[in-house]
Design a protein around this motif. Structure first.
Motif, PDB file in Angstrom:
ATOM      1  N   MET A   1       0.839  -1.174   0.000  1.00 39.13           N
ATOM      2  CA  MET A   1       0.000   0.000   0.000  1.00 39.13           C
ATOM      3  C   MET A   1       0.888   1.242   0.000  1.00 39.13           C
ATOM      4  O   MET A   1       1.871   1.300   0.712  1.00 39.13           O
ATOM      5  CB  MET A   1      -0.890  -0.008   1.239  1.00 39.13           C
ATOM      6  CG  MET A   1      -1.719   1.241   1.352  1.00 39.13           C
ATOM      7  SD  MET A   1      -2.774   1.284   2.802  1.00 39.13           S
ATOM      8  CE  MET A   1      -4.055   0.197   2.265  1.00 39.13           C
ATOM      9  N   PHE A   2       0.543   2.227  -0.792  1.00 37.40           N
ATOM     10  CA  PHE A   2       1.268   3.486  -0.869  1.00 37.40           C
ATOM     11  C   PHE A   2       0.531   4.494  -0.016  1.00 37.40           C
ATOM     12  O   PHE A   2      -0.601   4.851  -0.303  1.00 37.40           O
ATOM     13  CB  PHE A   2       1.345   3.955  -2.328  1.00 37.40           C
ATOM     14  CG  PHE A   2       2.150   5.194  -2.538  1.00 37.40           C
ATOM     15  CD1 PHE A   2       3.500   5.185  -2.340  1.00 37.40           C
ATOM     16  CD2 PHE A   2       1.542   6.368  -2.935  1.00 37.40           C
ATOM     17  CE1 PHE A   2       4.250   6.326  -2.540  1.00 37.40           C
ATOM     18  CE2 PHE A   2       2.280   7.510  -3.140  1.00 37.40           C
ATOM     19  CZ  PHE A   2       3.636   7.489  -2.951  1.00 37.40           C
ATOM     20  N   VAL A   3       1.144   4.950   1.091  1.00 34.61           N
ATOM     21  CA  VAL A   3       0.499   5.833   2.060  1.00 34.61           C
ATOM     22  C   VAL A   3       1.160   7.202   2.035  1.00 34.61           C
ATOM     23  O   VAL A   3       2.377   7.308   2.056  1.00 34.61           O
ATOM     24  CB  VAL A   3       0.607   5.238   3.484  1.00 34.61           C
ATOM     25  CG1 VAL A   3      -0.019   6.169   4.498  1.00 34.61           C
ATOM     26  CG2 VAL A   3      -0.034   3.866   3.528  1.00 34.61           C
ATOM     27  N   LEU A   4       0.350   8.263   1.994  1.00 29.14           N
ATOM     28  CA  LEU A   4       0.843   9.636   2.071  1.00 29.14           C
ATOM     29  C   LEU A   4       0.406  10.236   3.394  1.00 29.14           C
ATOM     30  O   LEU A   4      -0.789  10.335   3.673  1.00 29.14           O
ATOM     31  CB  LEU A   4       0.281  10.490   0.940  1.00 29.14           C
ATOM     32  CG  LEU A   4       0.859  10.255  -0.441  1.00 29.14           C
ATOM     33  CD1 LEU A   4       0.078  11.072  -1.470  1.00 29.14           C
ATOM     34  CD2 LEU A   4       2.311  10.623  -0.490  1.00 29.14           C
ATOM     35  N   ASN A   5       1.362  10.584   4.230  1.00 29.62           N
ATOM     36  CA  ASN A   5       1.065  11.260   5.492  1.00 29.62           C
ATOM     37  C   ASN A   5       0.982  12.759   5.256  1.00 29.62           C
ATOM     38  O   ASN A   5       1.297  13.242   4.170  1.00 29.62           O
ATOM     39  CB  ASN A   5       2.140  10.949   6.531  1.00 29.62           C
ATOM     40  CG  ASN A   5       2.155   9.487   6.899  1.00 29.62           C
ATOM     41  OD1 ASN A   5       1.109   8.858   6.965  1.00 29.62           O
ATOM     42  ND2 ASN A   5       3.329   8.948   7.130  1.00 29.62           N
ATOM     43  N   LYS A   6       0.615  13.503   6.284  1.00 30.21           N
ATOM     44  CA  LYS A   6       0.530  14.952   6.158  1.00 30.21           C
ATOM     45  C   LYS A   6       1.884  15.533   5.786  1.00 30.21           C
ATOM     46  O   LYS A   6       2.930  15.011   6.150  1.00 30.21           O
ATOM     47  CB  LYS A   6       0.032  15.572   7.451  1.00 30.21           C
ATOM     48  CG  LYS A   6      -1.419  15.256   7.708  1.00 30.21           C
ATOM     49  CD  LYS A   6      -1.953  16.080   8.833  1.00 30.21           C
ATOM     50  CE  LYS A   6      -3.435  15.798   8.992  1.00 30.21           C
ATOM     51  NZ  LYS A   6      -4.044  16.678   9.964  1.00 30.21           N
ATOM     52  N   LYS A   7       1.860  16.637   5.068  1.00 29.27           N
ATOM     53  CA  LYS A   7       3.040  17.297   4.542  1.00 29.27           C
ATOM     54  C   LYS A   7       3.948  17.808   5.658  1.00 29.27           C
ATOM     55  O   LYS A   7       3.502  18.364   6.636  1.00 29.27           O
ATOM     56  CB  LYS A   7       2.606  18.459   3.656  1.00 29.27           C
ATOM     57  CG  LYS A   7       3.713  19.095   2.892  1.00 29.27           C
ATOM     58  CD  LYS A   7       3.154  20.153   1.965  1.00 29.27           C
ATOM     59  CE  LYS A   7       4.273  20.832   1.234  1.00 29.27           C
ATOM     60  NZ  LYS A   7       3.807  21.807   0.290  1.00 29.27           N
ATOM     61  N   ARG A   8       5.265  17.614   5.490  1.00 21.65           N
ATOM     62  CA  ARG A   8       6.264  18.164   6.407  1.00 21.65           C
ATOM     63  C   ARG A   8       7.508  18.521   5.618  1.00 21.65           C
ATOM     64  O   ARG A   8       7.736  18.024   4.519  1.00 21.65           O
ATOM     65  CB  ARG A   8       6.595  17.180   7.524  1.00 21.65           C
ATOM     66  CG  ARG A   8       7.108  15.853   7.022  1.00 21.65           C
ATOM     67  CD  ARG A   8       7.195  14.872   8.183  1.00 21.65           C
ATOM     68  NE  ARG A   8       7.136  13.537   7.631  1.00 21.65           N
ATOM     69  CZ  ARG A   8       8.064  12.631   7.807  1.00 21.65           C
ATOM     70  NH1 ARG A   8       9.111  12.889   8.533  1.00 21.65           N
ATOM     71  NH2 ARG A   8       7.950  11.459   7.264  1.00 21.65           N
ATOM     72  N   LYS A   9       8.324  19.408   6.168  1.00 23.74           N
ATOM     73  CA  LYS A   9       9.517  19.871   5.466  1.00 23.74           C
ATOM     74  C   LYS A   9      10.604  18.800   5.482  1.00 23.74           C
ATOM     75  O   LYS A   9      10.764  18.076   6.449  1.00 23.74           O
ATOM     76  CB  LYS A   9      10.046  21.140   6.110  1.00 23.74           C
ATOM     77  CG  LYS A   9       9.130  22.320   5.926  1.00 23.74           C
ATOM     78  CD  LYS A   9       9.731  23.571   6.501  1.00 23.74           C
ATOM     79  CE  LYS A   9       8.784  24.739   6.285  1.00 23.74           C
ATOM     80  NZ  LYS A   9       9.336  25.981   6.794  1.00 23.74           N
ATOM     81  N   GLN A  10      11.367  18.729   4.374  1.00 25.85           N
ATOM     82  CA  GLN A  10      12.486  17.802   4.259  1.00 25.85           C
ATOM     83  C   GLN A  10      13.667  18.534   3.648  1.00 25.85           C
ATOM     84  O   GLN A  10      13.509  19.517   2.945  1.00 25.85           O
ATOM     85  CB  GLN A  10      12.120  16.607   3.383  1.00 25.85           C
ATOM     86  CG  GLN A  10      11.031  15.741   3.980  1.00 25.85           C
ATOM     87  CD  GLN A  10      10.734  14.531   3.100  1.00 25.85           C
ATOM     88  OE1 GLN A  10      11.324  14.357   2.052  1.00 25.85           O
ATOM     89  NE2 GLN A  10       9.816  13.711   3.544  1.00 25.85           N
TER      90      GLN A  10
END
Length: 59
Positions: A1-10
């Motif tokens: 499964m491809f999961v996208l979590n909430k956006k954060r800086k990288q």
């Protein structure tokens, strides 16, 4: 499964050009619009996922 979590800086990124099919780009754009993540973030995570789950097959 491809999961996208909430956006954060990288950090720790470089810029390269990778050519992809138009149909693939359309999928990435749809995911970006629906998730709020950038196309870059989605491609990065998808490639990492594919690499981590790669299974080699003998021909």
């Amino acid at each position: 499964m491809f999961v996208l979590n909430k956006k954060r800086k990288q950090s720790g990124r470089s810029t390269d050009v990778i050519r992809i099919r138009l149909t693939t780009l359309e999928i990435v754009e749809e995911l970006a619009e629906e998730s709020g993540h950038s196309k870059q973030e989605i491609m990065d995570r998808a490639i990492k996922y594919a690499y981590e789950n790669l299974q080699w097959e003998e021909e």
